[in-house]
Design a protein around this motif. Structure first.
Motif, PDB file in Angstrom:
ATOM      1  N   THR A 162     -17.832  -5.198   1.139  1.00 35.10           N
ATOM      2  CA  THR A 162     -18.581  -5.920   2.162  1.00 35.10           C
ATOM      3  C   THR A 162     -18.305  -5.287   3.514  1.00 35.10           C
ATOM      4  O   THR A 162     -17.160  -4.946   3.824  1.00 35.10           O
ATOM      5  CB  THR A 162     -18.170  -7.403   2.212  1.00 35.10           C
ATOM      6  OG1 THR A 162     -18.447  -7.999   0.947  1.00 35.10           O
ATOM      7  CG2 THR A 162     -18.934  -8.165   3.287  1.00 35.10           C
ATOM      8  N   GLU A 163     -19.336  -5.165   4.308  1.00 36.25           N
ATOM      9  CA  GLU A 163     -19.165  -4.647   5.658  1.00 36.25           C
ATOM     10  C   GLU A 163     -18.279  -5.577   6.482  1.00 36.25           C
ATOM     11  O   GLU A 163     -18.378  -6.802   6.385  1.00 36.25           O
ATOM     12  CB  GLU A 163     -20.536  -4.524   6.332  1.00 36.25           C
ATOM     13  CG  GLU A 163     -20.472  -4.003   7.755  1.00 36.25           C
ATOM     14  CD  GLU A 163     -21.799  -4.137   8.463  1.00 36.25           C
ATOM     15  OE1 GLU A 163     -21.970  -3.477   9.495  1.00 36.25           O
ATOM     16  OE2 GLU A 163     -22.649  -4.902   7.986  1.00 36.25           O
ATOM     17  N   LEU A 220     -16.126 -13.895  -1.703  1.00 34.59           N
ATOM     18  CA  LEU A 220     -17.420 -13.400  -1.217  1.00 34.59           C
ATOM     19  C   LEU A 220     -18.535 -13.507  -2.264  1.00 34.59           C
ATOM     20  O   LEU A 220     -19.648 -13.946  -1.935  1.00 34.59           O
ATOM     21  CB  LEU A 220     -17.270 -11.957  -0.725  1.00 34.59           C
ATOM     22  CG  LEU A 220     -16.615 -11.832   0.655  1.00 34.59           C
ATOM     23  CD1 LEU A 220     -16.091 -10.422   0.876  1.00 34.59           C
ATOM     24  CD2 LEU A 220     -17.610 -12.207   1.748  1.00 34.59           C
ATOM     25  N   PRO A 221     -18.301 -13.121  -3.539  1.00 31.68           N
ATOM     26  CA  PRO A 221     -19.383 -13.291  -4.525  1.00 31.68           C
ATOM     27  C   PRO A 221     -19.780 -14.751  -4.721  1.00 31.68           C
ATOM     28  O   PRO A 221     -20.954 -15.041  -4.995  1.00 31.68           O
ATOM     29  CB  PRO A 221     -18.777 -12.706  -5.808  1.00 31.68           C
ATOM     30  CG  PRO A 221     -17.703 -11.775  -5.341  1.00 31.68           C
ATOM     31  CD  PRO A 221     -17.143 -12.418  -4.111  1.00 31.68           C
ATOM     32  N   THR A 264     -28.046 -15.090  -2.740  1.00 34.08           N
ATOM     33  CA  THR A 264     -28.186 -13.670  -2.403  1.00 34.08           C
ATOM     34  C   THR A 264     -27.283 -12.810  -3.269  1.00 34.08           C
ATOM     35  O   THR A 264     -26.937 -11.693  -2.886  1.00 34.08           O
ATOM     36  CB  THR A 264     -27.860 -13.421  -0.920  1.00 34.08           C
ATOM     37  OG1 THR A 264     -26.499 -13.801  -0.662  1.00 34.08           O
ATOM     38  CG2 THR A 264     -28.792 -14.208  -0.016  1.00 34.08           C
ATOM     39  N   ALA A 265     -26.905 -13.318  -4.448  1.00 36.35           N
ATOM     40  CA  ALA A 265     -25.947 -12.592  -5.287  1.00 36.35           C
ATOM     41  C   ALA A 265     -26.463 -11.238  -5.718  1.00 36.35           C
ATOM     42  O   ALA A 265     -25.686 -10.311  -5.956  1.00 36.35           O
ATOM     43  CB  ALA A 265     -25.599 -13.431  -6.522  1.00 36.35           C
ATOM     44  N   GLY A 266     -27.779 -11.078  -5.799  1.00 34.02           N
ATOM     45  CA  GLY A 266     -28.328  -9.808  -6.244  1.00 34.02           C
ATOM     46  C   GLY A 266     -28.534  -8.799  -5.140  1.00 34.02           C
ATOM     47  O   GLY A 266     -28.933  -7.663  -5.396  1.00 34.02           O
ATOM     48  N   GLU A 267     -28.255  -9.185  -3.878  1.00 31.94           N
ATOM     49  CA  GLU A 267     -28.488  -8.276  -2.773  1.00 31.94           C
ATOM     50  C   GLU A 267     -27.313  -7.317  -2.605  1.00 31.94           C
ATOM     51  O   GLU A 267     -26.194  -7.583  -3.028  1.00 31.94           O
ATOM     52  CB  GLU A 267     -28.701  -9.063  -1.473  1.00 31.94           C
ATOM     53  CG  GLU A 267     -29.960  -9.917  -1.512  1.00 31.94           C
ATOM     54  CD  GLU A 267     -30.231 -10.601  -0.188  1.00 31.94           C
ATOM     55  OE1 GLU A 267     -29.508 -10.306   0.789  1.00 31.94           O
ATOM     56  OE2 GLU A 267     -31.161 -11.425  -0.134  1.00 31.94           O
ATOM     57  N   ALA A 268     -27.565  -6.207  -1.947  1.00 34.14           N
ATOM     58  CA  ALA A 268     -26.514  -5.215  -1.723  1.00 34.14           C
ATOM     59  C   ALA A 268     -25.381  -5.817  -0.915  1.00 34.14           C
ATOM     60  O   ALA A 268     -25.601  -6.585   0.016  1.00 34.14           O
ATOM     61  CB  ALA A 268     -27.097  -4.005  -0.991  1.00 34.14           C
ATOM     62  N   ASN A 269     -24.162  -5.454  -1.286  1.00 30.33           N
ATOM     63  CA  ASN A 269     -23.003  -5.993  -0.591  1.00 30.33           C
ATOM     64  C   ASN A 269     -22.744  -5.307   0.739  1.00 30.33           C
ATOM     65  O   ASN A 269     -22.164  -5.889   1.640  1.00 30.33           O
ATOM     66  CB  ASN A 269     -21.752  -5.861  -1.475  1.00 30.33           C
ATOM     67  CG  ASN A 269     -21.805  -6.783  -2.674  1.00 30.33           C
ATOM     68  OD1 ASN A 269     -22.473  -7.802  -2.646  1.00 30.33           O
ATOM     69  ND2 ASN A 269     -21.120  -6.417  -3.736  1.00 30.33           N
ATOM     70  N   HIS A 270     -23.149  -4.039   0.860  1.00 29.84           N
ATOM     71  CA  HIS A 270     -22.986  -3.334   2.118  1.00 29.84           C
ATOM     72  C   HIS A 270     -24.265  -3.454   2.934  1.00 29.84           C
ATOM     73  O   HIS A 270     -25.308  -3.818   2.422  1.00 29.84           O
ATOM     74  CB  HIS A 270     -22.661  -1.851   1.858  1.00 29.84           C
ATOM     75  CG  HIS A 270     -21.301  -1.649   1.268  1.00 29.84           C
ATOM     76  ND1 HIS A 270     -20.147  -1.781   1.987  1.00 29.84           N
ATOM     77  CD2 HIS A 270     -20.916  -1.344  -0.002  1.00 29.84           C
ATOM     78  CE1 HIS A 270     -19.099  -1.537   1.205  1.00 29.84           C
ATOM     79  NE2 HIS A 270     -19.549  -1.280  -0.015  1.00 29.84           N
ATOM     80  N   GLY A 271     -24.177  -3.128   4.193  1.00 30.09           N
ATOM     81  CA  GLY A 271     -25.367  -3.131   5.021  1.00 30.09           C
ATOM     82  C   GLY A 271     -25.487  -4.403   5.830  1.00 30.09           C
ATOM     83  O   GLY A 271     -24.501  -4.987   6.230  1.00 30.09           O
ATOM     84  N   HIS A 272     -26.710  -4.843   6.054  1.00 30.38           N
ATOM     85  CA  HIS A 272     -26.958  -5.912   7.008  1.00 30.38           C
ATOM     86  C   HIS A 272     -27.441  -7.181   6.319  1.00 30.38           C
ATOM     87  O   HIS A 272     -28.457  -7.760   6.693  1.00 30.38           O
ATOM     88  CB  HIS A 272     -27.956  -5.439   8.066  1.00 30.38           C
ATOM     89  CG  HIS A 272     -27.423  -4.313   8.892  1.00 30.38           C
ATOM     90  ND1 HIS A 272     -26.552  -4.518   9.938  1.00 30.38           N
ATOM     91  CD2 HIS A 272     -27.594  -2.975   8.803  1.00 30.38           C
ATOM     92  CE1 HIS A 272     -26.231  -3.354  10.479  1.00 30.38           C
ATOM     93  NE2 HIS A 272     -26.845  -2.399   9.808  1.00 30.38           N
ATOM     94  N   GLY A 273     -26.745  -7.632   5.304  1.00 30.80           N
ATOM     95  CA  GLY A 273     -27.064  -8.877   4.645  1.00 30.80           C
ATOM     96  C   GLY A 273     -26.563 -10.066   5.445  1.00 30.80           C
ATOM     97  O   GLY A 273     -25.934  -9.922   6.491  1.00 30.80           O
ATOM     98  N   ILE A 329     -10.239  -2.793   3.832  1.00 28.54           N
ATOM     99  CA  ILE A 329     -10.660  -4.130   3.411  1.00 28.54           C
ATOM    100  C   ILE A 329     -12.141  -4.139   3.066  1.00 28.54           C
ATOM    101  O   ILE A 329     -12.563  -4.745   2.071  1.00 28.54           O
ATOM    102  CB  ILE A 329     -10.340  -5.153   4.517  1.00 28.54           C
ATOM    103  CG1 ILE A 329      -8.816  -5.253   4.695  1.00 28.54           C
ATOM    104  CG2 ILE A 329     -10.929  -6.519   4.183  1.00 28.54           C
ATOM    105  CD1 ILE A 329      -8.389  -6.028   5.911  1.00 28.54           C
ATOM    106  N   ALA A 330     -12.949  -3.449   3.867  1.00 27.47           N
ATOM    107  CA  ALA A 330     -14.378  -3.366   3.574  1.00 27.47           C
ATOM    108  C   ALA A 330     -14.613  -2.745   2.203  1.00 27.47           C
ATOM    109  O   ALA A 330     -15.442  -3.228   1.417  1.00 27.47           O
ATOM    110  CB  ALA A 330     -15.081  -2.548   4.657  1.00 27.47           C
ATOM    111  N   GLY A 331     -13.860  -1.691   1.886  1.00 30.51           N
ATOM    112  CA  GLY A 331     -13.999  -1.062   0.582  1.00 30.51           C
ATOM    113  C   GLY A 331     -13.532  -1.963  -0.541  1.00 30.51           C
ATOM    114  O   GLY A 331     -14.195  -2.084  -1.578  1.00 30.51           O
ATOM    115  N   GLY A 332     -12.391  -2.610  -0.352  1.00 29.65           N
ATOM    116  CA  GLY A 332     -11.861  -3.477  -1.390  1.00 29.65           C
ATOM    117  C   GLY A 332     -12.728  -4.694  -1.645  1.00 29.65           C
ATOM    118  O   GLY A 332     -12.823  -5.176  -2.786  1.00 29.65           O
ATOM    119  N   CYS A 333     -13.368  -5.215  -0.597  1.00 27.56           N
ATOM    120  CA  CYS A 333     -14.220  -6.400  -0.733  1.00 27.56           C
ATOM    121  C   CYS A 333     -15.685  -6.047  -0.957  1.00 27.56           C
ATOM    122  O   CYS A 333     -16.500  -6.945  -1.163  1.00 27.56           O
ATOM    123  CB  CYS A 333     -14.103  -7.268   0.521  1.00 27.56           C
ATOM    124  SG  CYS A 333     -12.483  -8.028   0.756  1.00 27.56           S
TER     125      CYS A 333
END
Length: 266
Positions: free
Chosen positions: A199-200, A157-158, A166-175, A193-197
């Motif tokens: 990412t939503e 994912l990174p 978009t590496a500087g954008e928040a990983n959670h939310g609506h990216g 999985i969302a917590g481990g990654c």
């Protein structure tokens, strides 16, 4: 609207997921095979009934003399009554080497009257379809729920975000990058999985081998196919992803310096 789907190491079912989702998409949709390693949509779903001339290579050749959108009308086919319209992929990996990927992405992002769900295959560094990913309104990483697959997704994912800028954008939310999990709870839940990654998770699809074989191997649909666990879940997930892609396009287009599909010009 262009929604691109990728896998990480060991991830299952990207092509099956794209076809299942396109068949239940809330708007008109075309499933496009852009896997640089060679596509097999027509070999599996179509059972070899459609000639090899219907594919992305032939489309790009004809697009030299006319618009890509006009040429698509001759190469997008519906291989089976239950199938979404599809554009077949490359016959061999070497065919993808000289493709003008940025041009392909710029055309696919705004196909008149249809959303594009693109199967982009497995993500690797310097991915040849990164130009298409950067044009996409939404990029979806498809992953399973085993430890090795989740670890691969967390590492991938990174890299995808770096490719998109978009590496500087928040990983959670609506990216513009999200996860879809195939077969949750084997053993990890979507929440874990969302917590481990970091990412939503946009949603999940079940492991449903019988229904999946309709998309992957041209198996007969049977009377219960449309009510199968896979297709019912695909309907709910398709609506969620379509809404998410629309939100991402709207958010991106409001940024200063945004390009035609909302990506910031760098």
């Amino acid at each position: 609207m262009l929604i691109s789907f990728l896998s990480a190491k060991g991830s299952p079912g990207v092509t099956t997921s794209v076809l299942a989702l396109a068949a239940r998409w809330p708007r008109a949709a075309i499933a496009v095979d852009l896997d640089p390693q060679g596509g097999d949509i027509l070999a599996g779903l179509g059972g070899g009934r459609h000639p090899a001339r219907h594919g992305i290579v032939e489309l790009l050749v004809e697009a030299r003399n006319e618009s890509l959108h006009a040429a698509m009308g001759r190469h997008v086919v519906r291989p089976a009554p239950h199938s979404p319209p599809v554009l077949a992929g490359f016959g061999a990996p070497g065919q993808a080497a000289n493709v003008p990927w940025d041009l392909v992405g710029s055309h696919l992002v705004d196909v008149p009257g249809a959303d594009i769900l693109a199967d982009c295959g497995r993500f690797v560094l310097d991915h040849s379809v990164s130009a298409v990913l950067r044009r996409s309104d939404l990029v979806v990483l498809v992953a399973g729920s085993s430890l090795r697959v989740v670890r691969a997704a967390a590492r991938t994912l990174p890299l995808i975000r770096r490719e998109l800028g978009t590496a500087g954008e928040a990983n959670h939310g609506h990216g513009p990058v999200t996860l879809v999990i195939i077969g949750p709870d084997m053993p990890y839940t979507a929440e874990e999985i969302a917590g481990g990654c970091q990412t939503e998770v946009a949603g999940t699809l079940p492991c449903d081998p019988v229904a999946a074989s309709v998309w992957s191997d041209g198996a007969p649909t049977g009377r219960g196919f449309q009510r199968s666990r896979l297709q019912r879940a695909a309907g709910a997930l398709a609506r969620a992803l379509a809404e998410r892609a629309t939100e991402c396009r709207g958010a991106a287009s409001s940024r200063p310096g945004a390009g035609l599909n909302g990506r910031v010009l760098r």
